[in-house]
Enzyme design. Structure first.
Site, PDB file in Angstrom:
ATOM      1  N   HIS A 217      40.634  40.950  41.108  1.00  0.00           N
ATOM      2  CA  HIS A 217      40.386  40.654  39.694  1.00  0.00           C
ATOM      3  C   HIS A 217      40.544  41.942  38.890  1.00  0.00           C
ATOM      4  CE1 HIS A 217      37.904  39.887  36.095  1.00  0.00           C
ATOM      5  NE2 HIS A 217      38.018  38.599  36.339  1.00  0.00           N
ATOM      6  N   ARG A 259      44.033  37.741  37.002  1.00  0.00           N
ATOM      7  CA  ARG A 259      44.207  37.413  38.408  1.00  0.00           C
ATOM      8  C   ARG A 259      45.571  36.753  38.599  1.00  0.00           C
ATOM      9  NH1 ARG A 259      39.441  33.484  39.512  1.00  0.00           N
ATOM     10  NH2 ARG A 259      39.513  33.204  37.249  1.00  0.00           N
ATOM     11  N   LYS A 262      46.893  33.289  36.773  1.00  0.00           N
ATOM     12  CA  LYS A 262      46.015  32.994  35.649  1.00  0.00           C
ATOM     13  C   LYS A 262      46.751  33.291  34.347  1.00  0.00           C
ATOM     14  CE  LYS A 262      42.459  31.657  38.028  1.00  0.00           C
ATOM     15  NZ  LYS A 262      41.951  30.276  37.950  1.00  0.00           N
ATOM     16  N   ASP A 265      45.447  37.225  28.881  1.00  0.00           N
ATOM     17  CA  ASP A 265      44.207  37.348  28.106  1.00  0.00           C
ATOM     18  C   ASP A 265      44.174  38.756  27.521  1.00  0.00           C
ATOM     19  OD1 ASP A 265      41.553  37.735  27.204  1.00  0.00           O
ATOM     20  OD2 ASP A 265      40.738  36.403  28.727  1.00  0.00           O
ATOM     21  N   CYS A 267      41.859  40.707  26.637  1.00  0.00           N
ATOM     22  CA  CYS A 267      40.867  41.682  27.118  1.00  0.00           C
ATOM     23  C   CYS A 267      41.413  42.516  28.263  1.00  0.00           C
ATOM     24  CB  CYS A 267      39.574  40.990  27.522  1.00  0.00           C
ATOM     25  SG  CYS A 267      39.649  40.052  29.066  1.00  0.00           S
ATOM     26  N   TYR A 268      42.380  41.958  29.030  1.00  0.00           N
ATOM     27  CA  TYR A 268      42.943  42.708  30.147  1.00  0.00           C
ATOM     28  C   TYR A 268      43.910  43.786  29.685  1.00  0.00           C
ATOM     29  CZ  TYR A 268      40.607  39.261  32.973  1.00  0.00           C
ATOM     30  OH  TYR A 268      39.642  38.484  33.547  1.00  0.00           O
ATOM     31  N   ASP A 397      41.576  36.426  22.470  1.00  0.00           N
ATOM     32  CA  ASP A 397      42.144  36.296  23.808  1.00  0.00           C
ATOM     33  C   ASP A 397      43.645  36.018  23.738  1.00  0.00           C
ATOM     34  OD1 ASP A 397      43.138  34.999  26.107  1.00  0.00           O
ATOM     35  OD2 ASP A 397      41.369  33.790  26.435  1.00  0.00           O
ATOM     36  N   ASP A 404      36.589  37.343  18.458  1.00  0.00           N
ATOM     37  CA  ASP A 404      35.217  37.669  18.844  1.00  0.00           C
ATOM     38  C   ASP A 404      35.122  39.175  19.051  1.00  0.00           C
ATOM     39  OD1 ASP A 404      35.627  38.312  21.800  1.00  0.00           O
ATOM     40  OD2 ASP A 404      36.347  36.242  21.761  1.00  0.00           O
ATOM     41  N   HIS A 407      36.665  40.602  22.617  1.00  0.00           N
ATOM     42  CA  HIS A 407      38.119  40.775  22.665  1.00  0.00           C
ATOM     43  C   HIS A 407      38.597  41.816  21.656  1.00  0.00           C
ATOM     44  CE1 HIS A 407      38.025  37.005  25.028  1.00  0.00           C
ATOM     45  NE2 HIS A 407      39.113  37.526  25.585  1.00  0.00           N
TER      46      HIS A 407
END
Length: 467
Positions: A217, A259, A262, A265, A267-268, A397, A404, A407
């Protein structure tokens, strides 16, 4: 969207996101230059307004985050600091007072006043106070009691528990070690066997899982790698397979997934992007080239060779070549997975390759590092600015999601990593060609081990070295 009855739910979701993202890119590519410039501009004033409002008061729907209030402080304060903005004195005092009330009498910080101390909220509170800076904020941390709390969370396995009776995982290891390092209270008792635990969490894929036997992850990979650097045991990891895993997490959208299989996103942008920043510092500290790259034009890493601003059209050269109208072309591109290749030259078991953590903590940020980025930094900036940014403030995201504070924090952190990824000297600002959009988009550099703005880290480092 046309129906794909033979596809799995995950495949349909992936295609749906790809079509949303590439429709945005296609529309952008067809805009006149003036509109492109506006779309690529970081809306600083709107972001600061959104963030400052959240620090003052949140609506009733935020009651579900009652045990995460120091995190909300950190997400907001760090985002504001990245944009080189500051709180007014009254709001700063109120924030310090609130975090002090979250500090447990026996050490550590809870999710709110009177709540049990927890390693995650301790990390968030300490990073918040470091970000605020100044004697009032930094001296409010009871380091002696906090050290006692960290010792209490230490498990015989070598890992740490998140709270009394709580779970043991890589996140707990990182937050404990990061806080101890930042506050200059890290010692052999805290470090003992942490490396063994993290090593047991590296998976067959190369990334790091939250606990042994789980799936690799992005968040845990960052936490595991950063913790291993901080305890000076990073050479024990299989860095070659870790790099192989993380480079393939950047998808056709330009952003990162957390991952395998997936969705992208925002945030990654930091959790995965920050791994590359750590690898760059490792190279600078070891003083040798640790990674062999594929051909630059093959792996998509566009080198900023000029001082000119990167235009919207130039940034979308790859996107324009894709079949953005249909899923078949996107599927083909996705299945190719790019042509990133990497291998570690340094023998993983050669003690001469060990990293001096003091150098990474402090002086390596000032060294020259000529290692090329292992990811497409312009493509990631493009995703953040066009797909994650909301023009009226805040980041999200992915398209279709709401903005938010979480993020916003990690998209901006990833944007900073991108902008500074080509810099050979941390004392010198990046070339304009490394910054997508206007140069006013440039954010403050971070210290990648802690994700705090670099000059705030340096102030804290000097303060806790003296005291």
């Amino acid at each position: 969207m046309e129906s794909f009855p033979s596809l799995t739910v995950s495949q349909r979701d992936q295609l749906s996101v790809e079509q949303q993202v590439f429709n945005i890119y296609k529309s952008f590519y067809n805009m006149p230059p003036s509109s492109q410039s506006f779309m690529l501009e970081l809306q600083r004033e709107n972001h600061v307004e959104f963030l400052t409002k959240g620090l003052k008061q949140l609506g009733p729907s935020f009651c579900v985050l009652d045990a995460n209030r120091p995190w909300i402080c950190y997400w907001i304060l760090h985002s504001i600091a990245l944009m080189d903005e500051f709180l007014d004195p009254e709001l700063e005092d109120n924030t310090i007072d609130f975090l002090s009330r979250c500090q447990d009498p026996n050490g550590g910080y809870g999710g709110g006043p009177g709540q049990m101390p927890h390693l995650a909220t301790t990390y968030a509170a300490v990073n918040s106070l470091v970000t605020l800076g100044g004697d009032q904020a930094l001296s409010s941390i009871n380091r002696e009691k906090l050290y006692t709390f960290l010792r209490q969370m230490k498990d015989p396995s070598g890992g740490f528990r998140m709270h009394d009776g709580g779970e043991i995982d890589v996140r707990a290891c990182y937050t404990a070690i990061s806080v101890a390092s930042l506050l200059n209270i890290l010692d052999d008792n805290l470090v003992q066997n942490v490396g063994n635990y993290i090593l047991s969490c590296q998976t067959y894929e190369g990334g790091i899982a939250g606990e042994p036997g789980s799936e690799a992850h992005g968040g845990y990979t960052f936490c595991g790698l950063a913790a291993m650097i901080l305890i000076n045991e990073v050479d024990r990891l299989d860095l070659s397979s870790l790099i192989d895993w993380v480079v393939f997490r950047q998808g056709v959208e330009g952003g990162f997934q957390g991952r395998t299989n997936k969705l992208v996103d925002g945030c990654y942008s930091f959790w995965q992007g920050g791994v590359f920043a750590l690898l760059k510092r490792l190279h600078a500290t070891k003083g040798e080239q640790p990674v062999l790259l594929g051909d630059e034009e093959d792996n998509g890493a566009q080198s900023p060779q000029t001082d000119g601003e990167v235009s919207g059209a130039e940034s979308l050269q790859t996107v324009a070549a894709l079949d953005v109208a249909g899923g078949e072309g996107l599927n083909e591109k996705l299945s190719q997975g790019g042509s990133h290749s990497a291998s570690v030259v340094c023998d993983q078991h050669d003690t001469s390759c060990r990293v001096n953590v003091d150098n990474i903590d402090n002086s390596s940020s000032m060294r020259q590092a000529k290692m090329k980025p292992l990811f497409n930094s312009l493509a990631l900036q493009q995703y953040i600015l066009l797909c994650s940014q909301e023009l009226d403030g805040g980041l999200r995201d992915k398209p279709g999601k709401s903005r938010d504070h979480y993020h916003t924090c990690y998209c901006l952190s990833g944007l900073s990593v991108c902008q500074h990824s080509w810099s050979e000297d941390e004392d010198s600002p990046p070339l304009p060609s490394a910054v997508l959009g206007p140069y006013s988009n440039l954010l403050e550099p971070i210290h990648p081990l802690y994700n705090v703005v670099l000059d705030r880290y340096q102030e804290a480092h000097e303060f806790f070295t003296r005291s």
